[in-house]
Design a protein around this motif. Structure first.
Motif, short mmCIF file in Angstrom:
data_model
loop_
_atom_site.label_atom_id
_atom_site.label_comp_id
_atom_site.label_asym_id
_atom_site.label_seq_id
_atom_site.Cartn_x
_atom_site.Cartn_y
_atom_site.Cartn_z
N GLY A 63 0.69 -0.50 35.06
CA GLY A 63 1.26 -0.25 33.73
C GLY A 63 2.50 -1.05 33.37
N ASN A 64 2.98 -1.89 34.29
CA ASN A 64 4.15 -2.73 33.97
C ASN A 64 3.84 -4.20 34.21
OD1 ASN A 64 6.44 -0.91 33.25
ND2 ASN A 64 5.91 -0.01 35.22
N LEU A 65 4.56 -5.04 33.48
CA LEU A 65 4.40 -6.48 33.65
C LEU A 65 5.37 -6.99 34.71
CD1 LEU A 65 4.22 -7.48 29.86
CD2 LEU A 65 2.32 -7.06 31.43
N TYR A 66 4.88 -7.91 35.53
CA TYR A 66 5.69 -8.55 36.57
C TYR A 66 5.39 -10.05 36.52
CZ TYR A 66 6.00 -3.95 38.91
OH TYR A 66 6.23 -2.62 39.22
N GLY A 67 6.40 -10.89 36.69
CA GLY A 67 6.12 -12.31 36.68
C GLY A 67 7.18 -13.11 37.42
N SER A 68 6.73 -14.26 37.94
CA SER A 68 7.65 -15.19 38.62
C SER A 68 8.02 -16.29 37.65
CB SER A 68 6.98 -15.87 39.82
OG SER A 68 6.37 -14.93 40.66
N PRO A 69 9.32 -16.42 37.31
CA PRO A 69 9.71 -17.55 36.47
C PRO A 69 9.40 -18.87 37.18
CG PRO A 69 11.65 -16.34 37.26
CD PRO A 69 10.45 -15.58 37.72
N MET A 70 9.20 -19.91 36.40
CA MET A 70 8.95 -21.23 37.00
C MET A 70 10.07 -21.55 37.99
SD MET A 70 6.31 -22.80 36.07
CE MET A 70 5.03 -22.60 34.85
N ILE A 104 5.02 -11.12 45.69
CA ILE A 104 4.24 -10.74 44.51
C ILE A 104 2.92 -10.10 44.92
CG2 ILE A 104 5.25 -12.57 43.09
CD1 ILE A 104 2.79 -14.26 43.50
N GLU A 105 2.23 -9.45 43.96
CA GLU A 105 0.95 -8.83 44.31
C GLU A 105 -0.19 -9.87 44.28
OE1 GLU A 105 -0.07 -9.71 40.96
OE2 GLU A 105 -1.53 -8.19 41.66
N LEU A 106 -1.39 -9.40 44.63
CA LEU A 106 -2.46 -10.36 44.94
C LEU A 106 -3.02 -11.11 43.73
CD1 LEU A 106 -4.38 -8.33 47.65
CD2 LEU A 106 -3.17 -10.51 47.98
N HIS A 107 -2.99 -10.49 42.56
CA HIS A 107 -3.49 -11.23 41.39
C HIS A 107 -2.59 -12.43 41.12
CE1 HIS A 107 -4.11 -11.66 36.89
NE2 HIS A 107 -5.27 -11.96 37.42
#
Ligand code: ADP
Ligand code: 5GP
Length: 184
Positions: free
Chosen positions: A76-83, A96-99
């Motif tokens: 239910g939440n967004l997670y991301g790695s900045p460049m 980070i998770e597998l996706h």
């Protein structure tokens, strides 16, 4: 200078990924730890710099401007790695998770995917509860772990069981050392 090695650390919640990557970067000044963005709220007792905590609209603007190496929605939440923005010769660690790990592997096939597994579901539960996760978070993360471990076993380059922290960290240090020797 050779391209940085990218080490992706994945695994179910409570496996000990965060603890392990903190140890890795403390011990090895040639490692750079990416700080993710998330739309989830800060946990009780969690450091305010564990993530860049943002609103969904801030996150979506960053997606639109191409600011993420990878991102996903998780429980239910967004997670991301900045460049990543490192050009000083350090190697890169992403927790980070597998996706997201799959997206990184698509962009950077040489990235090393380390899957950290808890020694047992019971111990994983104890760790999540001990960390102060809400009961809802504990239940969600334990349920999710089954699928994550199945996929992790398929796509990871190496699986590390985090029973003894010292041993698990040393094992990953060994994997990074071997990758550095190969890239020389
Ligand atoms: P993750 O990032 O995988 O969700 P954390 O690093 O937050 O997990 O660890 C969850 C909890 O387990 C933390 O309280 C941490 O101190 C503890 N922990 C981590 N590794 C071990 C270990 N090898 N033995 C016992 N406790 C651990
Ligand atoms: P938590 O809410 O427990 O901190 O994290 C939930 C999951 O999101 C964990 O598996 C964690 O590794 C993952 N995660 C954290 N940051 C990122 C990120 O930037 N990208 C992706 N894809 N997953 C992330």
């Amino acid at each position: 200078m050779s391209a940085p090695i990218i080490v992706v650390v994945s695994g179910p919640g409570g496996a000990g990924k965060g603890t392990i990557v903190e140890e890795l970067v403390q011990r090895d000044s040639a490692l750079w730890l990416s700080r993710s963005w998330t739309t989830r709220t800060q946990r009780d007792g969690e450091s305010s710099d564990a993530y860049v905590f943002v609103s969904r609209s801030e996150f979506e603007q960053h997606i639109a401007s191409g600011g993420f190496l990878e991102w996903t929605e998780f429980l239910g939440n967004l997670y991301g790695s900045p460049m990543p923005n490192v050009d000083d010769g350090r190697d890169i660690v992403l927790e980070i998770e597998l996706h997201g790990a799959t997206q990184v592997k698509e962009r950077h096939p040489d990235a090393i995917l380390v899957f950290v597994q808890p020694p047992s579901r019971e111990e994983q539960r104890r760790r999540l509860q001990g960390r102060g996760d809400s009961e809802q978070h504990v239940v969600e993360r334990l349920k999710k772990a089954e699928d994550e471990e199945r996929l992790g076993a398929e796509i990871a380059d190496v699986i590390v069981v985090n029973d003894d922290l010292e041993r698990a960290v040393a094992e990953i240090q060994g994997i990074i050392g071997a990758a550095r020797n190969r890239s020389r």
